[in-house]
Design a protein around this motif. Sequence first.
Motif, PDB file in Angstrom:
ATOM      1  N   PRO A  22       0.823  -1.223   0.000  1.00  0.00           N
ATOM      2  CA  PRO A  22       0.000   0.000   0.000  1.00  0.00           C
ATOM      3  C   PRO A  22       0.851   1.266   0.000  1.00  0.00           C
ATOM      4  O   PRO A  22       1.829   1.369   0.744  1.00  0.00           O
ATOM      5  CB  PRO A  22      -0.826  -0.124   1.282  1.00  0.00           C
ATOM      6  N   SER A  23       0.468   2.206  -0.863  1.00  0.00           N
ATOM      7  CA  SER A  23       1.199   3.471  -0.938  1.00  0.00           C
ATOM      8  C   SER A  23       1.079   4.271   0.347  1.00  0.00           C
ATOM      9  O   SER A  23       1.893   5.163   0.615  1.00  0.00           O
ATOM     10  CB  SER A  23       0.688   4.299  -2.121  1.00  0.00           C
ATOM     11  N   GLU A  24       0.075   3.958   1.184  1.00  0.00           N
ATOM     12  CA  GLU A  24      -0.113   4.675   2.446  1.00  0.00           C
ATOM     13  C   GLU A  24       1.095   4.535   3.373  1.00  0.00           C
ATOM     14  O   GLU A  24       1.278   5.348   4.290  1.00  0.00           O
ATOM     15  CB  GLU A  24      -1.370   4.169   3.167  1.00  0.00           C
ATOM     16  N   LEU A  25       1.909   3.494   3.138  1.00  0.00           N
ATOM     17  CA  LEU A  25       3.104   3.337   3.977  1.00  0.00           C
ATOM     18  C   LEU A  25       4.077   4.486   3.787  1.00  0.00           C
ATOM     19  O   LEU A  25       4.924   4.742   4.653  1.00  0.00           O
ATOM     20  CB  LEU A  25       3.796   2.005   3.670  1.00  0.00           C
ATOM     21  N   LEU A  26       3.953   5.202   2.671  1.00  0.00           N
ATOM     22  CA  LEU A  26       4.814   6.358   2.441  1.00  0.00           C
ATOM     23  C   LEU A  26       4.495   7.506   3.394  1.00  0.00           C
ATOM     24  O   LEU A  26       5.274   8.456   3.521  1.00  0.00           O
ATOM     25  CB  LEU A  26       4.691   6.830   0.995  1.00  0.00           C
ATOM     26  N   LEU A  27       3.343   7.430   4.079  1.00  0.00           N
ATOM     27  CA  LEU A  27       2.956   8.465   5.036  1.00  0.00           C
ATOM     28  C   LEU A  27       3.676   8.286   6.379  1.00  0.00           C
ATOM     29  O   LEU A  27       3.614   9.174   7.231  1.00  0.00           O
ATOM     30  CB  LEU A  27       1.440   8.435   5.267  1.00  0.00           C
ATOM     31  N   LEU A  28       4.348   7.147   6.548  1.00  0.00           N
ATOM     32  CA  LEU A  28       4.996   6.844   7.832  1.00  0.00           C
ATOM     33  C   LEU A  28       6.372   7.490   7.859  1.00  0.00           C
ATOM     34  O   LEU A  28       7.413   6.839   7.719  1.00  0.00           O
ATOM     35  CB  LEU A  28       5.091   5.332   8.024  1.00  0.00           C
ATOM     36  N   THR A  29       6.395   8.782   8.096  1.00  0.00           N
ATOM     37  CA  THR A  29       7.646   9.546   7.982  1.00  0.00           C
ATOM     38  C   THR A  29       8.611   9.289   9.134  1.00  0.00           C
ATOM     39  O   THR A  29       9.758   9.729   9.082  1.00  0.00           O
ATOM     40  CB  THR A  29       7.344  11.050   7.896  1.00  0.00           C
ATOM     41  N   ASN A  30       8.174   8.605  10.195  1.00  0.00           N
ATOM     42  CA  ASN A  30       9.075   8.249  11.287  1.00  0.00           C
ATOM     43  C   ASN A  30       9.683   6.867  11.103  1.00  0.00           C
ATOM     44  O   ASN A  30      10.458   6.403  11.949  1.00  0.00           O
ATOM     45  CB  ASN A  30       8.337   8.295  12.628  1.00  0.00           C
ATOM     46  N   LEU A  31       9.342   6.208  10.002  1.00  0.00           N
ATOM     47  CA  LEU A  31       9.788   4.838   9.784  1.00  0.00           C
ATOM     48  C   LEU A  31      11.293   4.784   9.533  1.00  0.00           C
ATOM     49  O   LEU A  31      11.826   5.494   8.688  1.00  0.00           O
ATOM     50  CB  LEU A  31       9.031   4.249   8.587  1.00  0.00           C
ATOM     51  N   ASP A  32      11.967   3.935  10.301  1.00  0.00           N
ATOM     52  CA  ASP A  32      13.402   3.709  10.115  1.00  0.00           C
ATOM     53  C   ASP A  32      13.674   2.385   9.413  1.00  0.00           C
ATOM     54  O   ASP A  32      14.682   2.239   8.726  1.00  0.00           O
ATOM     55  CB  ASP A  32      14.125   3.699  11.468  1.00  0.00           C
ATOM     56  N   SER A  33      12.792   1.425   9.631  1.00  0.00           N
ATOM     57  CA  SER A  33      13.033   0.092   9.082  1.00  0.00           C
ATOM     58  C   SER A  33      11.736  -0.467   8.507  1.00  0.00           C
ATOM     59  O   SER A  33      10.720  -0.549   9.220  1.00  0.00           O
ATOM     60  CB  SER A  33      13.575  -0.840  10.175  1.00  0.00           C
ATOM     61  N   LEU A  34      11.775  -0.847   7.237  1.00  0.00           N
ATOM     62  CA  LEU A  34      10.645  -1.487   6.561  1.00  0.00           C
ATOM     63  C   LEU A  34      11.156  -2.773   5.926  1.00  0.00           C
ATOM     64  O   LEU A  34      11.967  -2.742   5.000  1.00  0.00           O
ATOM     65  CB  LEU A  34      10.057  -0.561   5.488  1.00  0.00           C
ATOM     66  N   GLN A  35      10.708  -3.906   6.429  1.00  0.00           N
ATOM     67  CA  GLN A  35      11.184  -5.208   5.948  1.00  0.00           C
ATOM     68  C   GLN A  35       9.978  -6.061   5.554  1.00  0.00           C
ATOM     69  O   GLN A  35       9.255  -6.567   6.397  1.00  0.00           O
ATOM     70  CB  GLN A  35      12.004  -5.901   7.041  1.00  0.00           C
ATOM     71  N   LEU A  36       9.807  -6.180   4.240  1.00  0.00           N
ATOM     72  CA  LEU A  36       8.655  -6.896   3.685  1.00  0.00           C
ATOM     73  C   LEU A  36       9.071  -8.066   2.820  1.00  0.00           C
ATOM     74  O   LEU A  36       8.222  -8.723   2.214  1.00  0.00           O
ATOM     75  CB  LEU A  36       7.795  -5.935   2.850  1.00  0.00           C
ATOM     76  N   TYR A  37      10.355  -8.345   2.729  1.00  0.00           N
ATOM     77  CA  TYR A  37      10.829  -9.373   1.800  1.00  0.00           C
ATOM     78  C   TYR A  37      10.391 -10.766   2.253  1.00  0.00           C
ATOM     79  O   TYR A  37       9.871 -10.971   3.348  1.00  0.00           O
ATOM     80  CB  TYR A  37      12.357  -9.308   1.683  1.00  0.00           C
ATOM     81  N   ALA A  38      10.619 -11.734   1.359  1.00  0.00           N
ATOM     82  CA  ALA A  38      10.308 -13.150   1.616  1.00  0.00           C
ATOM     83  C   ALA A  38       8.827 -13.361   1.895  1.00  0.00           C
ATOM     84  O   ALA A  38       8.442 -14.132   2.766  1.00  0.00           O
ATOM     85  CB  ALA A  38      11.165 -13.700   2.749  1.00  0.00           C
ATOM     86  N   ASN A  39       7.980 -12.636   1.176  1.00  0.00           N
ATOM     87  CA  ASN A  39       6.549 -12.926   1.104  1.00  0.00           C
ATOM     88  C   ASN A  39       6.278 -13.408  -0.326  1.00  0.00           C
ATOM     89  O   ASN A  39       6.866 -12.916  -1.295  1.00  0.00           O
ATOM     90  CB  ASN A  39       5.732 -11.692   1.441  1.00  0.00           C
ATOM     91  N   SER A  40       5.353 -14.343  -0.492  1.00  0.00           N
ATOM     92  CA  SER A  40       5.247 -15.069  -1.757  1.00  0.00           C
ATOM     93  C   SER A  40       4.768 -14.222  -2.929  1.00  0.00           C
ATOM     94  O   SER A  40       5.303 -14.320  -4.032  1.00  0.00           O
ATOM     95  CB  SER A  40       4.338 -16.283  -1.572  1.00  0.00           C
ATOM     96  N   ASN A  41       3.810 -13.329  -2.703  1.00  0.00           N
ATOM     97  CA  ASN A  41       3.218 -12.654  -3.846  1.00  0.00           C
ATOM     98  C   ASN A  41       2.980 -11.169  -3.608  1.00  0.00           C
ATOM     99  O   ASN A  41       1.988 -10.618  -4.084  1.00  0.00           O
ATOM    100  CB  ASN A  41       1.886 -13.332  -4.225  1.00  0.00           C
TER     101      ASN A  41
END
Length: 769
Positions: A722-741
């Motif tokens: 979701p593009s809404e994750l771009l609103l999380l301006t305090n985010l330091d770490s985003l780890q979404l890898y190793a999901n199938s699809n």
Amino acid sequence: MDEENGETVPGQINELNEAAVPPLDGTLPIASKVEPPKELLDRVKELEEQQQNLPSAVPLNDDEFNGRKRKRRLLFGAGASVLFAIAIILAIVLGVTMRRTKSNRTVPTTLAEPPTPTPTSGDFASLKSLIESVSFDGGAALANRTSPQSKALAWLERNENLQEYPDWRRIQRYVLAVFYYSTNGDEWTDSTGWLSDQDECEWLTFSFEDVCNNDGVFLELAMVDNYLDGTMPVELALLSDSLLTLATHKTMMRGSIPTELGLLTNLEFFSIQDNYFTGTIPSELARFTSPNMFFFSVMQNFLTGTIPTELFALPGNTDVWKLGLYLGHNLLSGSIPTEIGLASNYGSLSLAENGFISTIPTEISQMTLLESFWLDRNKLSGMIPSEIGHMMNLNVLGLSQNSLAGPIPSEVGLLTNLVQLNASANDIVAGMPSEMGMLTKLEKLILHGLGLNGTLPSFLGNLRNIQALDLSNNSLTGRIPSEIGDCLKLAGLRLGNNGLTGYIPSDLGKFGLLTHLSLGTNALNGSVPSDLTNATKLSSLDLSSNNLSGDVPFGIEKWQDLEDLFASNNALSWVLPTEIGLLSKLLRANFLNNPIRGPLPSELGKLGRLEQLAFSNSTQLVGPIPTEVGMMTSLRLFLAVNTSISGRLPSEMGRMLNLQNVLTESSNLSGAIPSELGKATRLVQLSMSRNLHSGSIPSTLGKLINLEDLVLYGNALTGSIPSELLLLTNLDSLQLYANSNLTGPFTCPNFIEVCEVSCRFLSECRVLE
């Protein structure tokens, strides 16, 4: 009064219950023998001792002078113990001792006596001439229209009843006006009556009794927490014939202490505690020669230099009240002078929290009447002198946070009146001398952070009045002696961070007053005895980092006051009973690194005050997270890492508006991530990697504006990021890898330090800059 403060985190334990066990650490002296009357308690909070004297004032007759002192001493005595108990001032209830004959006193002779006033007529010139005649600078400050002195004279000239005032009264009102202007009186928190035409004896001061005598002579100037943003005027010394009390406590006063205050020779109570005074302590203050002087405090300022040795020769009347001298919590330096032995009649002496670098003088042996002695938080070295055994009236002894070395001298056992002893955080080695078993009045013994070795002595059982015992952070070994079960008044027992072995004695359950028990970081084994649940007042229990095993003790529902339960890093195979829901005051529960078994009981939902709940490496912890957790609205941390918890993450967790950290890594959770989590807007960390979550990432997570870590890798998530994750301006770490699809497009913004979203399998992972 320990030396370590801070919030509790998993695996740690709070300090001993300070409410149940008065603190001892050399910060604020706390020791009272008299319970103050209820009617004084309300007045004590805004009462603070101040003193003033009137040089040309009408003298007091002997009966009034002495009778008034006796009355005030009793009132201040009861009140001051309360002040210190709430961080205001203490030691008056104990008395504070010191008696030195005049023939043995060394007093500075450099001070001039107050000028003699010139009689006046009624015009302004005569009024000015009067003020000039008593001014220490000959009236030079009056030439500056913006000076406090000039403003005070101008105000006095406008007094409606000026012509009726005798000269001593004019001087008195002038002095008080100078005090007002010198301390920015217009900005005081409360200046009721000040600089009005009404009698100055009715102006606001924080005194226990009438400010003036029957003739209108000003006796007591006391201000507490009243924002006196200014300096202490020398003109106060013009009240030298009358002032008995001068106290400006917690008033924001600054500047140096005027040497002229030494002219206030009738002072009985002097306190400028908790201000911003700088410079040295004037030796001229040793001219406070009233035989009824009983309180002298310059604590909690920024005073520098060495201690004027003359202060150890202040007089006092031990038949009425013992003198207390409080110099602690400043920036004083140098050695503790050997003249300390002159204080043979003092009742209390605080030199704590300064920068003294000497050894403890052997001359302390001469202070045989001293009841309270604080040397904590300095840089003292050497051994504790054996001469300390001569101080047989000591009730309180604070030596903590220095660099004292060597063993504890056996002569400590002679201090049979000792109630509180704190020698923690030093370099003291060896064991505890057996003579300490004679300290049968001891209520608080704090010896943590030393080099104590050997076994826990059995003589601890002789300390039948002990309420707080802290021997943590030493090198003690062996078993906890059964004799400790005789200390039935124990409220706090801290034995953590040693090398203790054996079982937890079931006798600890006898302690009906026990509120804090810390046994963490030892090598204790066996199970937690069910008898321990008989300690029904227990508020904090730390069993972490031992070799404990077995089942949950029977009867934990009796721990109705329990707030902290730390059991991490053991081999406990507890099955959490449904009775855990009865621990309604529980705030923190830490079971990290234990083989906890069975399901999470739904009764956890009754723990409405719980803030932390943590499990890890509990592979036999099975079943779903009960939906009732949504009722745990105070929860901030939920941690279940490497468990066998299964099922969906309850949508009810969206009701937990105080949630800050959710970690459910390496478990068997499945199903969709609930969109309701977007309501928990205080979330800082959401880490649910290596589970079986499926479905799409909810766009509502974009509402978690405080989120710093979003870790969802190693699941079966699908759909677009979701593009809404771009609103999380305090985010330091985003780890979404190793999901199938999971699909894009998604470009990592620059503000994310670690952004791993692109690969489907761990072996293919790459970081997108």
